[in-house]
Design a protein around this motif. Structure first.
Motif, PDB file in Angstrom:
ATOM      1  N   GLY A 173      -1.678  10.398  11.222  1.00  0.00           N
ATOM      2  CA  GLY A 173      -2.558   9.416  11.823  1.00  0.00           C
ATOM      3  C   GLY A 173      -1.981   8.020  11.647  1.00  0.00           C
ATOM      4  N   ASN A 174      -2.795   7.113  11.132  1.00  0.00           N
ATOM      5  CA  ASN A 174      -2.359   5.729  10.930  1.00  0.00           C
ATOM      6  C   ASN A 174      -1.903   5.453   9.508  1.00  0.00           C
ATOM      7  N   HIS A 175      -1.705   6.500   8.709  1.00  0.00           N
ATOM      8  CA  HIS A 175      -1.438   6.295   7.290  1.00  0.00           C
ATOM      9  C   HIS A 175      -0.101   6.898   6.877  1.00  0.00           C
ATOM     10  N   THR A 176       0.650   6.132   6.083  1.00  0.00           N
ATOM     11  CA  THR A 176       1.945   6.592   5.600  1.00  0.00           C
ATOM     12  C   THR A 176       1.761   7.550   4.426  1.00  0.00           C
ATOM     13  N   LEU A 177       2.743   8.431   4.259  1.00  0.00           N
ATOM     14  CA  LEU A 177       2.698   9.432   3.202  1.00  0.00           C
ATOM     15  C   LEU A 177       3.554   8.999   2.012  1.00  0.00           C
ATOM     16  N   ARG A 178       3.026   9.216   0.837  1.00  0.00           N
ATOM     17  CA  ARG A 178       3.776   9.004  -0.410  1.00  0.00           C
ATOM     18  C   ARG A 178       4.220  10.368  -0.916  1.00  0.00           C
ATOM     19  N   GLN A 190       9.297  11.678 -12.282  1.00  0.00           N
ATOM     20  CA  GLN A 190       9.540  11.821 -10.857  1.00  0.00           C
ATOM     21  C   GLN A 190       9.272  10.499 -10.137  1.00  0.00           C
ATOM     22  N   ILE A 191      10.127  10.170  -9.175  1.00  0.00           N
ATOM     23  CA  ILE A 191       9.980   8.949  -8.399  1.00  0.00           C
ATOM     24  C   ILE A 191       9.441   9.302  -7.017  1.00  0.00           C
ATOM     25  N   TYR A 192       8.353   8.636  -6.635  1.00  0.00           N
ATOM     26  CA  TYR A 192       7.722   8.859  -5.334  1.00  0.00           C
ATOM     27  C   TYR A 192       7.980   7.670  -4.417  1.00  0.00           C
ATOM     28  N   SER A 193       8.001   7.942  -3.135  1.00  0.00           N
ATOM     29  CA  SER A 193       8.184   6.877  -2.153  1.00  0.00           C
ATOM     30  C   SER A 193       6.911   6.042  -2.046  1.00  0.00           C
ATOM     31  N   ASP A 194       7.036   4.880  -1.418  1.00  0.00           N
ATOM     32  CA  ASP A 194       5.855   4.081  -1.121  1.00  0.00           C
ATOM     33  C   ASP A 194       5.055   4.771  -0.007  1.00  0.00           C
ATOM     34  N   GLY A 195       3.757   4.684  -0.091  1.00  0.00           N
ATOM     35  CA  GLY A 195       2.917   5.297   0.930  1.00  0.00           C
ATOM     36  C   GLY A 195       1.456   5.206   0.543  1.00  0.00           C
ATOM     37  N   GLN A 196       0.582   5.459   1.503  1.00  0.00           N
ATOM     38  CA  GLN A 196      -0.856   5.309   1.265  1.00  0.00           C
ATOM     39  C   GLN A 196      -1.521   6.596   0.791  1.00  0.00           C
TER      40      GLN A 196
END
Length: 262
Positions: A173-178, A190-196
């Motif tokens: 949808g309109n939201h980025t994934l982390r 663990q390192i996670y990406s930026d996201g909502q």
């Protein structure tokens, strides 16, 4: 580490062999051993860890056989003189979600200990796996309208990262994934990406929880049905308020167990 599935097995074997061939110094011997998520613990690991314990050391062994999602051979604890205590209490799942889990997976016995009603379970079937990203985007919007915050929502796949329908999705949808980046910091975190919105696998998320869980790739295969059902059980029990199940309507296991509850 990123490309070889056997990396961690080989690394653990190397550490185990080193431990078994060296005498630990006295300041490396401990009075207490606590093993959490012990259903994932290999018997050989236990023998290596015991070398670092003092005589008469206290040992606490915490396991949930229902969440043995890696098909690890259970430890024969009676041979280790453990005092056993069994509890089937489930404090995480509210009453409405616990009822759904019992009806869908009756072979996984537990006692509901959460008196809160929760907001229930919504089942969303798909015909083609490729439909899932669009469906998940809609479900995220519905949860946000219910006043869940983005950090309250976890999208969890019953598959591995290489075979999930959302593997190439940067957003729903309109939201980025982390998501997990396959990298670690200097302390091994663990390192996670930026996201909502968090997107992860059930196996990696095991031991954690979220207020709203959206479970995807729910399509048990016959190759190892028991393990598939254990992964499903683990995923269903991650939600503390609301649960969404996005499932393949054509799968016979889904037709028999989940769709009749929708």
């Amino acid at each position: 580490m990123r490309t070889d599935p056997a990396f961690w097995t080989a690394a653990a074997k190397q550490v185990e062999e080193q431990a078994l061939t060296q005498e630990p110094a006295d300041d490396w011997r401990f009075d207490t051993l606590i093993v959490d998520e012990a259903q994932d613990f290999e018997g050989e690991w236990f023998e290596a860890v015991r070398l670092f314990l003092r005589e008469e050391a206290a040992m606490l062994w915490l396991e949930d056989p229902n969440q043995n999602v890696r098909s690890t051979t259970p430890m024969a604890l009676q041979e280790q003189d453990f005092v056993g205590y069994q509890s089937l209490l489930n404090y995480r799942s509210p009453e409405s979600i616990a009822r759904f889990i019992r009806e869908a997976l009756p072979e996984f016995a537990f006692t509901g200990a959460n008196d809160l009603p929760g907001l229930g379970v919504q089942v969303t079937p798909y015909q083609e796996s490729s439909e899932q990203p669009k469906l998940v985007g809609r479900l995220v919007g519905q949860r946000l309208k219910q006043r869940f915050q983005p950090q309250d929502i976890a999208i969890l796949s019953c598959r591995g990262v290489g075979s999930t329908a959302l593997k190439d999705c940067a957003r729903v949808g309109n939201h980025t994934l982390r998501r997990f980046t396959n990298t670690y910091d200097l302390l091994g975190n663990q390192i996670y990406s930026d996201g909502q919105i968090l997107f992860d696998t059930v196996r990696r998320f095991k031991g954690q929880q979220a207020a709203a869980v959206i479970l995807v790739d729910v399509d048990p295969r016959d190759s190892d049905l028991q393990r598939e059902l254990q992964v499903l059980f683990c995923g269903l029990t991650r939600a503390t308020v609301h649960l969404d199940v996005v499932c393949a309507e054509s799968n016979p296991v889904v037709q028999e167990r989940i769709l009749p509850l929708a």
